[in-house]
Motif scaffolding. Structure first.
Motif, mmCIF file in Angstrom:
data_model
loop_
_atom_site.group_PDB
_atom_site.id
_atom_site.type_symbol
_atom_site.label_atom_id
_atom_site.label_comp_id
_atom_site.label_asym_id
_atom_site.label_seq_id
_atom_site.Cartn_x
_atom_site.Cartn_y
_atom_site.Cartn_z
ATOM 1 N N ILE A 194 0.845 -1.201 0.000
ATOM 2 C CA ILE A 194 0.000 0.000 0.000
ATOM 3 C C ILE A 194 0.875 1.245 0.000
ATOM 4 O O ILE A 194 0.636 2.206 -0.748
ATOM 5 C CB ILE A 194 -0.946 -0.003 1.220
ATOM 6 N N GLU A 232 1.768 -0.088 -4.960
ATOM 7 C CA GLU A 232 1.391 -1.270 -5.738
ATOM 8 C C GLU A 232 -0.107 -1.551 -5.592
ATOM 9 O O GLU A 232 -0.778 -1.913 -6.570
ATOM 10 C CB GLU A 232 2.204 -2.474 -5.265
ATOM 11 N N LEU A 233 -0.609 -1.398 -4.373
ATOM 12 C CA LEU A 233 -2.046 -1.523 -4.119
ATOM 13 C C LEU A 233 -2.616 -0.108 -4.057
ATOM 14 O O LEU A 233 -2.360 0.635 -3.101
ATOM 15 C CB LEU A 233 -2.301 -2.289 -2.815
ATOM 16 N N LYS A 234 -3.349 0.273 -5.070
ATOM 17 C CA LYS A 234 -3.796 1.650 -5.237
ATOM 18 C C LYS A 234 -4.970 1.987 -4.319
ATOM 19 O O LYS A 234 -5.726 1.111 -3.905
ATOM 20 C CB LYS A 234 -4.225 1.884 -6.692
ATOM 21 N N TYR A 262 -8.539 0.125 -4.097
ATOM 22 C CA TYR A 262 -8.414 -1.274 -4.526
ATOM 23 C C TYR A 262 -9.074 -2.192 -3.494
ATOM 24 O O TYR A 262 -8.865 -2.051 -2.288
ATOM 25 C CB TYR A 262 -6.942 -1.639 -4.691
ATOM 26 N N ARG A 263 -9.865 -3.148 -3.971
ATOM 27 C CA ARG A 263 -10.550 -4.070 -3.078
ATOM 28 C C ARG A 263 -9.633 -5.233 -2.706
ATOM 29 O O ARG A 263 -9.075 -5.908 -3.572
ATOM 30 C CB ARG A 263 -11.813 -4.613 -3.735
ATOM 31 N N LEU A 264 -9.466 -5.437 -1.413
ATOM 32 C CA LEU A 264 -8.606 -6.490 -0.894
ATOM 33 C C LEU A 264 -9.483 -7.699 -0.552
ATOM 34 O O LEU A 264 -10.123 -7.746 0.504
ATOM 35 C CB LEU A 264 -7.844 -5.998 0.338
ATOM 36 N N ARG A 265 -9.518 -8.669 -1.430
ATOM 37 C CA ARG A 265 -10.369 -9.842 -1.255
ATOM 38 C C ARG A 265 -9.627 -10.892 -0.415
ATOM 39 O O ARG A 265 -8.532 -11.327 -0.785
ATOM 40 C CB ARG A 265 -10.752 -10.432 -2.609
ATOM 41 N N THR A 317 -6.462 0.857 5.425
ATOM 42 C CA THR A 317 -7.604 0.272 4.736
ATOM 43 C C THR A 317 -8.892 0.816 5.346
ATOM 44 O O THR A 317 -8.894 1.357 6.449
ATOM 45 C CB THR A 317 -7.625 -1.275 4.845
ATOM 46 N N LEU A 364 -11.097 -2.111 1.574
ATOM 47 C CA LEU A 364 -10.581 -1.338 0.449
ATOM 48 C C LEU A 364 -9.341 -0.583 0.916
ATOM 49 O O LEU A 364 -9.259 -0.150 2.070
ATOM 50 C CB LEU A 364 -11.622 -0.327 -0.040
ATOM 51 N N VAL A 365 -8.386 -0.411 0.015
ATOM 52 C CA VAL A 365 -7.244 0.444 0.324
ATOM 53 C C VAL A 365 -7.756 1.868 0.502
ATOM 54 O O VAL A 365 -8.501 2.386 -0.339
ATOM 55 C CB VAL A 365 -6.192 0.393 -0.798
ATOM 56 N N GLU A 384 -8.344 5.801 0.570
ATOM 57 C CA GLU A 384 -8.015 6.881 -0.352
ATOM 58 C C GLU A 384 -6.973 7.810 0.281
ATOM 59 O O GLU A 384 -6.881 7.929 1.500
ATOM 60 C CB GLU A 384 -9.271 7.701 -0.686
#
Length: 226
Positions: A24, A28-30, A33-36, A64, A73-74, A76
């Motif tokens: 994050i 790399e994880l914008k 982005y949904r973290l499943r 998150t 979600l990551v 904002e």
């Protein structure tokens, strides 16, 4: 690291947390982005339980956001985050620097000073500047005895890094100006440390952080929200 197999390590929650946090921070994880859980579980080769715990820890630390029926979600990057984070740093980091001033070895101060001189000689080398910036501020934290203050500053540093990774300067001229101005302020901090003058260290760090906040807000960034 993406794809790392954590299945045989006992500290699964901590490893998952560190892995996701670093991804994050470095962008790399914008944001958004949904973290499943199921995807992360398969990727890291661990059960969903430590993944879920890691995501809760990341929410606690502001990386998150857990949304009902959507999951994690990551978070904002908001423009106001710059103000809040640098406001916290301006309150705590100068105080920490004053506490550390008498404990930082002279050879460490000299080592950092040499790196700053190299940056001033080559302000176009962004990687060299970023490394010197990190080293100056890490030096102020490393020699703290107060572990609670150190932990808080480490968390602030992580958020600061994330904002900087998410940020894009509008042009190279603006970037070069920021590098030179920030590095000269870093040099003032180092010179104050050389004198072992705690109050001067406090003032130079505080002024640098206030200037840094203005530079970030004033620059043209594309990856945060109002």
């Amino acid at each position: 690291m993406p794809g790392t197999d954590f299945g045989s390590n006992p500290s699964l929650k901590k490893l998952a947390y560190d892995n996701l946090k670093q991804r994050i921070i470095n962008g790399e994880l914008k944001p958004g982005y949904r973290l499943r859980e199921e995807d992360l579980s398969a990727e890291m080769n661990i059960s969903r339980a430590p993944i879920r715990e890691a995501l809760n820890m990341l929410e606690r630390d502001g990386f998150t956001t857990i949304v009902p029926r959507k999951g994690a979600l990551v978070s904002e990057v908001l423009k106001e985050d710059i103000r809040y984070i640098w406001e916290m740093r301006a309150l705590l980091e100068p105080y920490a620097a004053r506490l550390s001033a008498d404990h930082i070895p002279a050879e460490k101060i000299e080592e950092v000073k040499k790196k700053l001189l190299k940056v001033l000689d080559h302000p176009e080398d962004l990687a060299q500047y970023v490394n010197s910036d990190l080293e100056v501020h890490q030096m102020l934290v490393d020699y703290l005895e107060n572990r609670f203050l150190k932990s808080t500053l480490e968390n602030m540093k992580a958020h600061s890094l994330r904002i900087r990774w998410a940020a894009e300067y509008d042009n190279e001229e603006t970037q070069a100006g920021i590098v030179e101005a920030a590095t000269r302020e870093h040099m003032e901090i180092v010179q104050a440390l050389e004198k072992r003058e705690g109050d001067l260290v406090y003032r130079t760090v505080k002024q640098h952080l206030e200037n840094g906040s203005e530079r970030l807000v004033g620059a043209n960034y594309v990856n945060y929200r109002e």
